[in-house]
Structures are given as C-alpha cells and as structure tokens.
Design a protein around this motif. Structure first.
Motif, PDB file in Angstrom:
ATOM      1  N   MET A 108       0.987  -1.240   0.054  1.00 37.95           N
ATOM      2  CA  MET A 108       0.077  -0.098  -0.181  1.00 37.95           C
ATOM      3  C   MET A 108       0.951   1.247   0.141  1.00 37.95           C
ATOM      4  O   MET A 108       0.537   2.211  -0.744  1.00 37.95           O
ATOM      5  N   ARG A 109       1.929   1.212   0.839  1.00 34.76           N
ATOM      6  CA  ARG A 109       2.669   2.413   0.925  1.00 34.76           C
ATOM      7  C   ARG A 109       3.230   2.891  -0.455  1.00 34.76           C
ATOM      8  O   ARG A 109       3.620   3.962  -0.879  1.00 34.76           O
ATOM      9  N   TYR A 110       3.600   1.998  -1.310  1.00 37.44           N
ATOM     10  CA  TYR A 110       4.445   2.084  -2.277  1.00 37.44           C
ATOM     11  C   TYR A 110       3.492   1.665  -3.726  1.00 37.44           C
ATOM     12  O   TYR A 110       4.359   1.516  -4.877  1.00 37.44           O
ATOM     13  N   VAL A 114       0.023   3.382 -11.608  1.00 38.05           N
ATOM     14  CA  VAL A 114      -0.189   2.401 -12.683  1.00 38.05           C
ATOM     15  C   VAL A 114      -0.428   1.100 -12.320  1.00 38.05           C
ATOM     16  O   VAL A 114      -0.658   0.203 -13.118  1.00 38.05           O
ATOM     17  N   ASP A 115      -0.334   0.623 -11.053  1.00 35.32           N
ATOM     18  CA  ASP A 115      -0.411  -0.651 -10.546  1.00 35.32           C
ATOM     19  C   ASP A 115      -1.753  -0.763 -10.018  1.00 35.32           C
ATOM     20  O   ASP A 115      -2.223  -1.611  -9.545  1.00 35.32           O
ATOM     21  N   MET A 116      -2.770   0.339 -10.062  1.00 37.41           N
ATOM     22  CA  MET A 116      -4.061   0.348  -9.574  1.00 37.41           C
ATOM     23  C   MET A 116      -5.278  -0.029 -10.478  1.00 37.41           C
ATOM     24  O   MET A 116      -4.714  -0.094 -11.826  1.00 37.41           O
ATOM     25  N   PRO A 117      -6.110  -0.439 -10.320  1.00 35.67           N
ATOM     26  CA  PRO A 117      -7.052  -0.691 -10.956  1.00 35.67           C
ATOM     27  C   PRO A 117      -7.594   0.590 -12.029  1.00 35.67           C
ATOM     28  O   PRO A 117      -7.528   1.563 -11.621  1.00 35.67           O
ATOM     29  N   ILE A 118      -7.800  -0.031 -13.146  1.00 36.92           N
ATOM     30  CA  ILE A 118      -7.794   1.127 -14.121  1.00 36.92           C
ATOM     31  C   ILE A 118      -9.079   2.353 -13.878  1.00 36.92           C
ATOM     32  O   ILE A 118      -8.679   3.392 -14.535  1.00 36.92           O
ATOM     33  N   ARG A 139       4.442   9.887  -7.058  1.00 38.06           N
ATOM     34  CA  ARG A 139       5.118   8.813  -7.211  1.00 38.06           C
ATOM     35  C   ARG A 139       4.341   7.706  -6.718  1.00 38.06           C
ATOM     36  O   ARG A 139       4.421   6.716  -7.521  1.00 38.06           O
ATOM     37  N   VAL A 140       3.536   7.618  -5.625  1.00 30.68           N
ATOM     38  CA  VAL A 140       2.824   6.607  -5.139  1.00 30.68           C
ATOM     39  C   VAL A 140       1.461   7.270  -4.830  1.00 30.68           C
ATOM     40  O   VAL A 140       1.149   8.395  -4.491  1.00 30.68           O
ATOM     41  N   VAL A 144      -0.774  11.400  -2.998  1.00 31.04           N
ATOM     42  CA  VAL A 144      -2.106  12.344  -3.436  1.00 31.04           C
ATOM     43  C   VAL A 144      -2.572  12.854  -2.220  1.00 31.04           C
ATOM     44  O   VAL A 144      -2.776  14.200  -2.204  1.00 31.04           O
ATOM     45  N   TYR A 145      -2.804  12.135  -1.144  1.00 34.11           N
ATOM     46  CA  TYR A 145      -3.391  12.468   0.077  1.00 34.11           C
ATOM     47  C   TYR A 145      -2.537  13.435   0.673  1.00 34.11           C
ATOM     48  O   TYR A 145      -2.788  14.715   1.326  1.00 34.11           O
TER      49      TYR A 145
END
Length: 152
Positions: A108-110, A114-118, A139-140, A144-145
C-alpha cells in the motif's frame, strides 16, 4: 449527552478545518486504519466536511482484514480511544501473520497509480491535475493525500 457520545465528540476531528491522518500512519499495525478512524469519528460526530468514510481507500483496509466498514463504525461509535480501536482491529482481523501485514502495508505504501485498477487510474488522471499543485510529483498513491493535505 452520554459518556460514550461525549468521548466520541471529543476525539472526533473537525475535518472541515483539519485533515485526517496520513494513510501512511498505522493503527493496530495497519496503514490506512488511522485515517479511516479519523473519518469514521468525524462522520459519527457530523464533522466530516467533504471527507467520506468507507471510501475506496478505507475499503482496501477493510477488505484486507476482513472487517466490514459497518462493524468498524459500530465499534468506533462506542467512544473507544485509538488504543482500544487498534486492539479491536487486531482481535477481529482475519489476518494474523505479521509478515503478511508487513507485506500488505508496504504494498500500500508504495503502490503506484499505474499498479492500480484502471477505474482508479482514470479517476486520478483527472483528480491530480485539478487538485494538486503542478510542481508536485505523485510517485505513489499515498502521495496524493499527503500532497493535497500539505504533509509533503
């Protein structure tokens, strides 16, 4: 006002004027949990502003530990402090292996967009340029938060 609701009112952040904790902070040994707790308390106290409890981020945690958002909310509504909530999470989590928890926390931290669901990539594609300063690099996902809430 009952003692439980008074305790909840005192521990709830006003998310109209302050931010919930970073998703990087842990509670009960899990990332995301402290942030979910802050938002849950604020929803119960009516001070959540634009923040939502049981959102996709919270659900990554709930899905991993096998605890429903409703069960979490019911326990938080008792007025339990952070320590009690952390202990409750540990007792009710279906995940007990420390290495499995460490691996999930680090995933989750990293996690990069691009690794997330579309669907989440598509959401972030519009959200990031609209709500984050253009000079900040995401970067991760947790960036964003933390960028939006001024931690980085």
């Amino acid at each position: 006002m009952s003692k439980q609701s008074n305790t909840l009112q005192l521990s709830a952040k006003n998310l109209e004027t302050e931010f919930p904790r970073s998703p990087r902070e842990t509670l009960g040994g899990f990332v995301v949990a402290a942030r979910a707790l802050d938002k849950c308390r604020a929803v119960l106290a009516g001070t959540n502003g634009e923040y939502h409890f049981n959102c996709p981020l919270d659900n990554t945690f709930f899905d991993f530990v096998g605890i429903s958002g409703d069960a979490f909310k019911d326990f938080v509504a008792t007025g339990a402090d952070d320590e009690a909530v952390g202990k409750w999470i540990q007792e009710n989590s279906q995940v007990k292996e420390k290495r499995e928890i460490i691996a999930w926390n680090n995933k989750m931290r990293y996690m990069r967009p691009v690794d997330m669901p579309i669907e989440l990539q598509e959401f972030l594609e519009g959200y990031i340029p609209e709500y984050l300063p253009s000079n900040k690099i995401v970067r991760v996902w947790f960036d964003v938060y933390d960028i939006e809430e001024g931690r980085i």
